[in-house]
Design an enzyme around this catalytic site. Structure first.
Site, short mmCIF file in Angstrom:
data_model
loop_
_atom_site.label_atom_id
_atom_site.label_comp_id
_atom_site.label_asym_id
_atom_site.label_seq_id
_atom_site.Cartn_x
_atom_site.Cartn_y
_atom_site.Cartn_z
N ALA A 13 0.82 -1.22 0.00
CA ALA A 13 0.00 0.00 0.00
C ALA A 13 0.85 1.27 0.00
O ALA A 13 1.80 1.39 0.77
CB ALA A 13 -0.91 0.01 1.23
N LYS B 63 8.36 7.62 -2.61
CA LYS B 63 8.87 6.24 -2.67
C LYS B 63 10.35 6.20 -2.25
O LYS B 63 10.80 5.26 -1.60
CB LYS B 63 8.71 5.66 -4.08
N PRO C 217 9.70 -2.41 -8.64
CA PRO C 217 9.23 -2.66 -10.00
C PRO C 217 9.30 -1.39 -10.85
O PRO C 217 9.18 -0.28 -10.32
CB PRO C 217 7.76 -3.09 -9.83
N VAL C 218 9.48 -1.57 -12.15
CA VAL C 218 9.33 -0.44 -13.08
C VAL C 218 7.83 -0.29 -13.35
O VAL C 218 7.01 -0.85 -12.61
CB VAL C 218 10.14 -0.69 -14.38
N1 NAP Z 1 1.66 0.59 -10.83
C1 NAP Z 1 2.96 0.79 -11.08
O1 NAP Z 1 3.37 1.03 -12.23
C2 NAP Z 1 3.95 0.67 -9.95
C3 NAP Z 1 5.34 0.63 -10.27
C4 NAP Z 1 6.27 0.51 -9.24
C5 NAP Z 1 5.85 0.44 -7.93
N2 NAP Z 1 4.52 0.48 -7.65
C6 NAP Z 1 4.12 0.39 -6.23
O2 NAP Z 1 3.23 -0.69 -6.10
C7 NAP Z 1 2.32 -0.43 -5.03
C8 NAP Z 1 0.90 -0.63 -5.50
O3 NAP Z 1 0.63 0.21 -6.59
P1 NAP Z 1 -0.63 -0.03 -7.53
O4 NAP Z 1 -0.23 0.30 -8.91
O5 NAP Z 1 -1.23 -1.33 -7.21
O6 NAP Z 1 -1.58 1.16 -7.04
P2 NAP Z 1 -3.12 1.18 -6.60
O7 NAP Z 1 -3.93 0.25 -7.41
O8 NAP Z 1 -3.48 2.63 -6.60
O9 NAP Z 1 -3.07 0.63 -5.11
C9 NAP Z 1 -2.60 1.39 -4.06
C10 NAP Z 1 -3.02 0.75 -2.75
O10 NAP Z 1 -2.50 1.53 -1.67
C11 NAP Z 1 -3.49 1.67 -0.72
N3 NAP Z 1 -3.34 2.94 0.02
C12 NAP Z 1 -3.09 4.15 -0.48
N4 NAP Z 1 -3.04 5.04 0.53
C13 NAP Z 1 -3.26 4.37 1.68
C14 NAP Z 1 -3.35 4.73 3.06
N5 NAP Z 1 -3.19 5.98 3.47
N6 NAP Z 1 -3.60 3.76 3.97
C15 NAP Z 1 -3.78 2.48 3.57
N7 NAP Z 1 -3.71 2.08 2.29
C16 NAP Z 1 -3.46 3.02 1.36
C17 NAP Z 1 -4.81 1.61 -1.44
O11 NAP Z 1 -5.72 1.06 -0.51
P3 NAP Z 1 -7.29 1.29 -0.47
O12 NAP Z 1 -7.85 0.12 -1.21
O13 NAP Z 1 -7.61 1.26 0.96
O14 NAP Z 1 -7.57 2.59 -1.16
C18 NAP Z 1 -4.52 0.66 -2.58
O15 NAP Z 1 -4.83 -0.66 -2.25
C19 NAP Z 1 2.63 0.98 -4.53
O16 NAP Z 1 3.52 0.88 -3.43
C20 NAP Z 1 3.35 1.61 -5.72
O17 NAP Z 1 4.20 2.65 -5.32
C21 NAP Z 1 3.56 0.58 -8.61
#
Ligand code: NAP
Length: 312
Positions: A86, A158, A181-182
């Site tokens: 998260a 991050k 991850p990218v």
């Molecule tokens: N997507 C990419 O391209 C990418 C690349 C590299 C790294 N990442 C990392 O991967 C992770 C997941 O990303 P994603 O793409 O899956 O994004 P996402 O679909 O927007 O999911 C983000 C998650 O974080 C939770 N969250 C956000 N703020 C929060 C808070 N204050 N308290 C508790 N939970 C919170 C949300 O929970 P709720 O369901 O409660 O809203 C949601 O489940 C993140 O750490 C992101 O930085 C993503």
């Protein structure tokens, strides 16, 4: 430790894009999963999790907020491992009114709170999901310079969160492994498109826009979650890993998509941008990580967007 306890893990942000695929993979591998969500009762947001194979027996969805230590402790209690997924990830170019509150605090204090809860609950290993954006960003960014409006707030959140994880691990002896991850693409399980999916959709609906010809580094969401579980399961895993599969310039990606799906409205032109650094996942591949082709990722993403009516 009883077998169930050894196989019980917590996934923070279980209902998000990456979190949902991670829960799916863990259930398929016979893990018992405590998933966290800020609002587990929100049917619209989380119903997809209950439909996963094995969810009715082995998934508990628990209410936890990254800024609420007690809620995290309850969610983590009884788990041998934690995947801290998260973190807020706003769509690119979205307006951030209060970066400290919206991004930095949940990312950095949230990481501290999760790790502290892990320490108190005797968790054996924590996988912290960082980001390639934290690899690229200057690691020596001073903590007290967080208010520079020229920086990318997400990248900063991050970077600082990962630094918190490193320092926490060093101070406490907690086994913390970071995976970066990218850009993650591929089909979605959750009902609303996340930030990285929106980038691909924007390319397909480019219309008259002119967009930057940036280098895109891509990993499939299904490969990204495999990399997280590999890092969790391999006792030798330590430090930081990058999960990166493909590199392609935005214009070349648009051309590739145009060949496969000529019916969409691709951007009119592309602006030249400076050379950017690229990532390597050699260390992750040494753990045995394999990834699918870019075509597989794009075709499966497209099928998912088309079925969901997201390109109409
Ligand atoms: N997507 C990419 O391209 C990418 C690349 C590299 C790294 N990442 C990392 O991967 C992770 C997941 O990303 P994603 O793409 O899956 O994004 P996402 O679909 O927007 O999911 C983000 C998650 O974080 C939770 N969250 C956000 N703020 C929060 C808070 N204050 N308290 C508790 N939970 C919170 C949300 O929970 P709720 O369901 O409660 O809203 C949601 O489940 C993140 O750490 C992101 O930085 C993503």
């Amino acid at each position: 430790m009883a077998d169930e306890e050894k196989r019980r893990v917590c996934v923070t942000g279980a209902g998000g894009y990456l979190g949902s695929w991670l829960v799916k993979l863990l259930l398929s591998k016979g893990y018992y999963v405590n998933g966290t969500a800020r609002n587990p009762g929100d049917e619209k947001k989380n119903a997809h999790l209950y439909k996963l194979d094995g969810a009715s027996e082995n998934l508990r969805l628990l209410k936890a907020d990254l800024l609420d230590q007690d809620s995290l402790r309850s969610a983590i209690r009884g788990c041998a491992g934690v995947f801290h997924v998260a973190s807020p990830l706003p769509p690119k170019h979205s307006k951030i009114e209060n970066p400290e509150k919206e991004l930095i605090e949940p990312a950095v204090n949230g990481t501290f709170n999760v790790l502290n809860a892990c320490l108190e609950e005797n968790v054996k290993r924590v996988i912290v999901v960082s980001s390639a954006t934290a690899v690229i960003m200057n690691p020596n960014w001073p903590k007290d310079h967080a208010n520079d409006e020229t920086c990318c707030w997400y990248a900063l959140s991050k970077t600082l969160a990962e630094r918190e994880a490193v320092e926490f691990g060093e101070r406490s002896g907690l086994d913390v492994v970071r995976v970066c991850p990218v850009m993650i693409l591929g089909p979605m399980l959750q009902p609303t498109v996340n930030a990285s999916g929106l980038l691909l959709i924007r390319l397909l609906k480019g219309g008259n826009e002119s967009i930057d010809d940036e280098l895109m580094e891509i990993v499939d969401v299904r490969d990204a979650v495999e990399s997280l579980v590999l890092a969790y399961e391999n006792p030798e895993a330590e430090g930081r890993y990058v999960s990166a599969s493909h590199m392609i310039k935005t214009q070349d990606l648009a051309e590739k998509l145009r060949t496969l799906y000529p019916q969409y409205s691709y951007p009119r032109s592309f602006n030249k941008v400076d050379e950017e650094p690229n990532s390597t996942s050699e260390k992750m591949q040494k753990l045995g990580w394999k990834f699918r082709t870019l075509d597989d990722t794009l075709i499966d993403s497209m099928e998912c967007y088309q079925e969901g009516g997201l390109l109409d």
